[in-house]
Design a protein around this motif. Structure first.
Motif, mmCIF file in Angstrom:
data_model
loop_
_atom_site.group_PDB
_atom_site.id
_atom_site.type_symbol
_atom_site.label_atom_id
_atom_site.label_comp_id
_atom_site.label_asym_id
_atom_site.label_seq_id
_atom_site.Cartn_x
_atom_site.Cartn_y
_atom_site.Cartn_z
ATOM 1 N N MET A 129 0.844 -1.206 0.000
ATOM 2 C CA MET A 129 0.000 0.000 0.000
ATOM 3 C C MET A 129 0.878 1.255 0.000
ATOM 4 S SD MET A 129 -2.874 0.920 2.789
ATOM 5 C CE MET A 129 -4.139 2.097 2.489
ATOM 6 N N ALA A 130 0.499 2.214 -0.796
ATOM 7 C CA ALA A 130 1.298 3.436 -0.901
ATOM 8 C C ALA A 130 1.257 4.217 0.411
ATOM 9 C CB ALA A 130 0.754 4.300 -2.029
ATOM 10 N N LYS A 131 2.427 4.719 0.785
ATOM 11 C CA LYS A 131 2.523 5.498 2.025
ATOM 12 C C LYS A 131 2.706 6.958 1.671
ATOM 13 C CE LYS A 131 4.501 2.803 5.784
ATOM 14 N NZ LYS A 131 5.746 2.526 6.465
ATOM 15 N N ILE A 132 1.971 7.806 2.380
ATOM 16 C CA ILE A 132 2.080 9.246 2.125
ATOM 17 C C ILE A 132 2.470 9.952 3.422
ATOM 18 C CG2 ILE A 132 0.848 11.331 1.369
ATOM 19 C CD1 ILE A 132 -0.998 9.508 -0.275
ATOM 20 N N LEU A 133 3.433 10.858 3.334
ATOM 21 C CA LEU A 133 3.834 11.646 4.502
ATOM 22 C C LEU A 133 3.313 13.072 4.326
ATOM 23 C CD1 LEU A 133 5.537 12.016 7.125
ATOM 24 C CD2 LEU A 133 7.462 12.583 5.666
ATOM 25 N N VAL A 134 2.631 13.553 5.351
ATOM 26 C CA VAL A 134 2.081 14.904 5.312
ATOM 27 C C VAL A 134 2.809 15.755 6.358
ATOM 28 C CG1 VAL A 134 0.034 16.218 5.937
ATOM 29 C CG2 VAL A 134 -0.187 14.289 4.398
ATOM 30 N N ASN A 156 9.871 4.146 3.942
ATOM 31 C CA ASN A 156 9.833 4.410 2.493
ATOM 32 C C ASN A 156 8.485 5.032 2.144
ATOM 33 O OD1 ASN A 156 12.378 3.359 1.767
ATOM 34 N ND2 ASN A 156 11.536 1.293 1.994
ATOM 35 N N PHE A 157 8.544 6.239 1.625
ATOM 36 C CA PHE A 157 7.296 6.917 1.250
ATOM 37 C C PHE A 157 7.201 7.018 -0.270
ATOM 38 C CE2 PHE A 157 8.051 8.565 5.535
ATOM 39 C CZ PHE A 157 6.834 8.272 6.117
ATOM 40 N N ASP A 158 5.993 6.861 -0.752
ATOM 41 C CA ASP A 158 5.768 7.045 -2.190
ATOM 42 C C ASP A 158 5.550 8.520 -2.496
ATOM 43 O OD1 ASP A 158 5.934 4.364 -2.492
ATOM 44 O OD2 ASP A 158 3.787 4.025 -2.334
ATOM 45 N N LEU A 159 4.969 9.198 -1.530
ATOM 46 C CA LEU A 159 4.657 10.615 -1.740
ATOM 47 C C LEU A 159 4.824 11.400 -0.439
ATOM 48 C CD1 LEU A 159 3.361 12.919 -3.506
ATOM 49 C CD2 LEU A 159 1.155 12.074 -2.749
ATOM 50 N N VAL A 160 5.399 12.587 -0.566
ATOM 51 C CA VAL A 160 5.532 13.490 0.584
ATOM 52 C C VAL A 160 4.843 14.808 0.213
ATOM 53 C CG1 VAL A 160 7.141 14.747 2.077
ATOM 54 C CG2 VAL A 160 7.741 12.455 1.266
ATOM 55 N N ILE A 161 3.939 15.253 1.077
ATOM 56 C CA ILE A 161 3.306 16.564 0.857
ATOM 57 C C ILE A 161 3.800 17.455 1.992
ATOM 58 C CG2 ILE A 161 1.142 17.821 0.551
ATOM 59 C CD1 ILE A 161 -0.222 15.122 0.028
ATOM 60 N N THR A 162 4.567 18.482 1.643
ATOM 61 C CA THR A 162 5.174 19.292 2.696
ATOM 62 C C THR A 162 4.937 20.780 2.522
ATOM 63 O OG1 THR A 162 7.259 19.838 3.804
ATOM 64 C CG2 THR A 162 7.422 19.267 1.499
ATOM 65 N N ASP A 164 15.187 8.148 -1.991
ATOM 66 C CA ASP A 164 14.670 7.443 -3.166
ATOM 67 C C ASP A 164 14.236 8.480 -4.206
ATOM 68 O OD1 ASP A 164 13.429 5.872 -5.018
ATOM 69 O OD2 ASP A 164 11.846 5.138 -3.689
ATOM 70 N N ILE A 165 14.878 8.433 -5.356
ATOM 71 C CA ILE A 165 14.550 9.456 -6.364
ATOM 72 C C ILE A 165 13.120 9.310 -6.891
ATOM 73 C CG2 ILE A 165 16.878 10.025 -7.168
ATOM 74 C CD1 ILE A 165 16.286 8.085 -9.537
ATOM 75 N N LEU A 166 12.536 8.144 -6.645
ATOM 76 C CA LEU A 166 11.167 7.957 -7.144
ATOM 77 C C LEU A 166 10.095 8.476 -6.180
ATOM 78 C CD1 LEU A 166 11.468 4.464 -8.798
ATOM 79 C CD2 LEU A 166 11.126 6.647 -9.932
ATOM 80 N N THR A 167 10.529 8.853 -4.969
ATOM 81 C CA THR A 167 9.559 9.439 -4.037
ATOM 82 C C THR A 167 9.130 10.795 -4.587
ATOM 83 O OG1 THR A 167 10.619 8.365 -2.169
ATOM 84 C CG2 THR A 167 9.199 10.234 -1.659
ATOM 85 N N GLN A 168 7.841 10.956 -4.743
ATOM 86 C CA GLN A 168 7.335 12.233 -5.280
ATOM 87 C C GLN A 168 7.058 13.200 -4.133
ATOM 88 O OE1 GLN A 168 7.419 12.670 -8.625
ATOM 89 N NE2 GLN A 168 8.306 10.626 -8.500
ATOM 90 N N VAL A 169 7.379 14.452 -4.371
ATOM 91 C CA VAL A 169 7.188 15.459 -3.314
ATOM 92 C C VAL A 169 6.358 16.625 -3.854
ATOM 93 C CG1 VAL A 169 8.347 16.983 -1.663
ATOM 94 C CG2 VAL A 169 9.442 14.841 -2.346
ATOM 95 N N ILE A 170 5.331 16.964 -3.113
ATOM 96 C CA ILE A 170 4.528 18.149 -3.460
ATOM 97 C C ILE A 170 4.810 19.211 -2.397
ATOM 98 C CG2 ILE A 170 2.193 19.086 -3.758
ATOM 99 C CD1 ILE A 170 1.304 16.293 -4.668
ATOM 100 N N VAL A 171 5.326 20.351 -2.836
ATOM 101 C CA VAL A 171 5.645 21.436 -1.897
ATOM 102 C C VAL A 171 4.495 22.446 -1.921
ATOM 103 C CG1 VAL A 171 7.333 23.213 -1.292
ATOM 104 C CG2 VAL A 171 8.105 21.094 -2.357
ATOM 105 N N ILE A 172 4.068 22.820 -0.730
ATOM 106 C CA ILE A 172 2.947 23.765 -0.625
ATOM 107 C C ILE A 172 3.392 24.987 0.170
ATOM 108 C CG2 ILE A 172 0.606 24.063 0.272
ATOM 109 C CD1 ILE A 172 0.450 20.947 -0.013
#
Lengths: 135, 125
Positions: A1-6, A45-51, A72-80
């Motif tokens: 399951m994909a893990k997301i860090l907020v 290991n996170f698939d996505l980080v929203i920071t 991990d270069i494949l971890t996607q990051v959304i900066v807000i």
């Protein structure tokens, strides 16, 4: 399951981000500052980080982004951010952010935008992962 | 005996608010605003002409309002289109940048991995 860090230092806004991420049916983990986020990134290991960009320092969000990409270069990051400038936006993208979003108001518009971007970021990650395996 | 008041009926308020919210959503595009102004102006002109206030003035006013609002609407529509186009361009640029950065980072990682492999001392046979 994909893990997301907020990651956000304001609990209300973090709650909103969590809601936006949870809507996609992924496991969501929270961090209330940049340092904690970097520690969590090193441990999991996170698939996505929203920071958020601005927390304990002006641009700690970029440090979170760097840490995620180093792990991990494949971890996607959304900066807000609420205080965006074109220069920071370009910096974030250059460091490998999936996207850079401006939170103009705590309204639903930006939240909906984040909710839209989460599955896109995860799809992009999966596509890149497949591409790299093929290579 | 307690003087109990019934709870305020918030359902009606919610319905009214939702109606206005929907109406505002419908009126968001500049063209819709133009149509509303057009209808109001035509109604006004109809009243002016019917009551014989000043038929000519009525028609001149209607034409002026229509032309003025047509120009404003066209300008707003153009600005909206430009904004949409800029956003699309931004998304395209972001996508291109994202791909390039991911590839560069992958290459960098690979070269670092190979570099560390080379650095490892060979075991003696």
């Amino acid at each position: 399951m994909a893990k997301i860090l907020v990651v956000d230092d304001e609990s209300d806004l973090r709650g909103q981000l969590k809601w936006a991420a949870e809507g996609t049916g992924r496991e969501v983990i929270e961090a209330d500052n940049g340092k904690q986020a970097i520690k969590l990134i090193q441990e999991h290991n996170f698939d996505l980080v929203i920071t958020d960009l601005k927390m304990e320092t002006e641009s700690i969000g970029l440090d979170v982004l760097k840490a995620a990409k180093e792990k991990d270069i494949l971890t996607q990051v959304i900066v807000i951010t609420a205080y965006g400038t074109p220069a920071i936006s370009v910096d974030a993208m250059r460091l490998g952010a999936f996207d850079y979003l401006e939170r103009s108001a705590p309204g639903t518009e930006s939240l909906e935008m984040i909710r839209l971007k989460v599955p896109l970021a995860l799809d992009y990650r999966n596509a890149k992962q497949k591409e790299m395996r093929m290579k | 005996m307690k003087n109990e008041q019934p709870p305020p009926d918030t359902a009606i308020v919610k319905v009214v608010l939702a109606f206005f919210e929907k109406a505002l959503d419908v009126l968001k595009p500049p063209l819709m605003k133009f149509f509303v102004v057009l209808i109001v102006t035509l109604l006004l002109a109809f009243v002016l002409v019917r009551n014989n206030i000043n038929t000519q003035l009525g028609f001149v006013l209607v034409i002026m309002v229509i032309v003025l609002f047509a120009i404003i609407t066209a300008t707003l529509q153009y600005a909206e289109m430009r904004l949409h186009y800029t956003k699309l361009t931004e998304e395209e640029l972001k996508r291109a940048l994202r791909d390039t950065v991911t590839e560069l980072q992958a290459e960098k990682k690979e070269s670092q991995r190979q570099h560390t492999k080379k650095k490892k001392p060979r075991k003696k046979a």
